[in-house]
Enzyme design. Sequence first.
Site, PDB file in Angstrom:
ATOM      1  N   ASN A   1     -33.622  31.135 -20.523  1.00 56.43           N
ATOM      2  CA  ASN A   1     -34.900  31.679 -20.934  1.00 56.43           C
ATOM      3  C   ASN A   1     -36.050  30.726 -20.602  1.00 56.43           C
ATOM      4  O   ASN A   1     -35.849  29.674 -20.003  1.00 56.43           O
ATOM      5  CB  ASN A   1     -34.855  32.012 -22.434  1.00 56.43           C
ATOM      6  CG  ASN A   1     -35.660  33.244 -22.789  1.00 56.43           C
ATOM      7  OD1 ASN A   1     -36.760  33.432 -22.294  1.00 56.43           O
ATOM      8  ND2 ASN A   1     -35.108  34.067 -23.652  1.00 56.43           N
TER       9      ASN A   1
ATOM     10  N   HIS B   1     -31.809   5.945 -22.537  1.00 58.52           N
ATOM     11  CA  HIS B   1     -32.491   4.673 -22.295  1.00 58.52           C
ATOM     12  C   HIS B   1     -31.824   3.608 -23.151  1.00 58.52           C
ATOM     13  O   HIS B   1     -31.354   3.897 -24.256  1.00 58.52           O
ATOM     14  CB  HIS B   1     -33.974   4.779 -22.645  1.00 58.52           C
ATOM     15  CG  HIS B   1     -34.707   5.776 -21.803  1.00 58.52           C
ATOM     16  ND1 HIS B   1     -35.141   5.490 -20.539  1.00 58.52           N
ATOM     17  CD2 HIS B   1     -35.043   7.067 -22.043  1.00 58.52           C
ATOM     18  CE1 HIS B   1     -35.734   6.557 -20.026  1.00 58.52           C
ATOM     19  NE2 HIS B   1     -35.693   7.528 -20.919  1.00 58.52           N
TER      20      HIS B   1
END
Length: 188
Positions: free
Chosen positions: A76, A106
């Site tokens: 979507n 990270h």
Amino acid sequence: MLAGELYFACDKELASMHKNALELCEKLNSSALFGEEREETIRQLFGACGKNPVITRGFCCDYGNNIEVGDNFYCNYNVVILDVCRVKIGDNCLIGPQVGIYAACHPLDSKLRASGAEFGRPVTIGDNCWIGGSAVINPGVTLGDNVVVGSGSVVTKSFPSDVVIAGNPAKIIKRLRPLPHVDGRADV
């Protein structure tokens, strides 16, 4: 990068791959792209793609070629897939609007993070899954078959097949069992 080791996104080869993905996403998100041309662009972007893929406008990814989707994939509006590692999505999966699927990480160490080093963990979503709108799937998560993720959920760990999960962090709120069939249709 695909092995989950530290890498630098500014690497020349990775930067070129990222630029290619951004150009294909831009083309895919164009309102003028329909039918076979739209499906061909999806196939150019993804590493592997089953039959009948549908992606609505606002889709974005890092590389695209690290994404594999099965048959009847529906994505979507405004979905982001950060595919620095493999993101594999099975057959008959529905991805709601504004969903984030993140294989990117990270380092926790601030100095290492400031250096620009990054890493990733693969994400796997089984067959027949439905990821509700605004849900987030974090790096390293595996979802079994037939999993339903409630809207707005943050999925921080893996879950087995046949469950409904929801919340922040997501937890099992219901176990699913096969529905009886009437005239070839499942009761809803």
